[in-house]
Design a protein around this motif. Sequence first.
Motif, mmCIF file in Angstrom:
data_model
loop_
_atom_site.group_PDB
_atom_site.id
_atom_site.type_symbol
_atom_site.label_atom_id
_atom_site.label_comp_id
_atom_site.label_asym_id
_atom_site.label_seq_id
_atom_site.Cartn_x
_atom_site.Cartn_y
_atom_site.Cartn_z
ATOM 1 N N THR A 1 37.474 39.076 47.315
ATOM 2 C CA THR A 1 36.623 38.584 46.233
ATOM 3 C C THR A 1 36.092 37.216 46.636
ATOM 4 N N ARG B 1 44.991 48.036 44.325
ATOM 5 C CA ARG B 1 44.953 46.891 43.420
ATOM 6 C C ARG B 1 44.350 45.722 44.193
ATOM 7 N N THR C 1 44.094 41.741 44.320
ATOM 8 C CA THR C 1 44.813 40.577 43.816
ATOM 9 C C THR C 1 44.248 39.332 44.473
ATOM 10 N N HIS D 1 43.351 34.386 40.924
ATOM 11 C CA HIS D 1 42.908 34.293 39.535
ATOM 12 C C HIS D 1 43.184 35.544 38.714
ATOM 13 N N CYS D 2 43.326 36.697 39.368
ATOM 14 C CA CYS D 2 43.510 37.924 38.595
ATOM 15 C C CYS D 2 44.017 39.072 39.457
ATOM 16 N N HIS D 3 44.400 40.137 38.759
ATOM 17 C CA HIS D 3 44.769 41.416 39.377
ATOM 18 C C HIS D 3 43.811 42.447 38.798
ATOM 19 N N ILE D 4 43.249 43.282 39.670
ATOM 20 C CA ILE D 4 42.267 44.283 39.235
ATOM 21 C C ILE D 4 42.717 45.645 39.733
#
Length: 142
Positions: free
Chosen positions: A101, A125, A127, A130-133
Motif C-alpha cells: 500500500t 490479508r 497488513t 495503519h490497518c488490516h484488509i
Amino acid sequence: MKALIVGNGEPPSRELFDALLAAAPDLLLCADGGADTVRRYGGVPDVVVGDLDSASADGLSGMPAERRVRIDADNSGTDLNKVLTHAVGMGVTEAVLTGVTGRRTDHTLWNLSLLKTFADRLRLRITDDHCHIHLLGEGTVT
C-alpha cells in the motif's frame, strides 16, 4: 502453507515486520523490490519474484539464482500478481501481504483487487502500519 509476502510499496515499520515474522510463516517471499525492505531489516527472502527491475544489487546479493524467479515484464500483471501466482504453485494457501500500500494509488488499488482475484486459491490479508484488509465471506456482517 503460510507465507509473508513483502511488496515494493510503502515499507512496513520494523516493528510490524518483526511482528509478522514472529507469526512464523513457512515462507518469506518478495515481489521484486520488496527484497530491499527484507534485507534492510536483516531478513533473507526464500524467493524473490518479478522482472527484477526494482530490487537493488544489495537486495539480491548472496541470493542463489534458483531463489530469484525472473518473469519478464509483460501485461499479465504486477510483480505482486506474479509472486502470488508463484506462491500458489509452491503450495501456499494463506498469505499476509505487507509493503503493498502507499506510494502509488494505482498500485494500491490493483493490489486490493488481488484479494478477490486470488480468493479461490489463497486466503489473503493486507497488513500495514495503519490497518488490516481482507475479504469478508458471504453472509459476514461487521
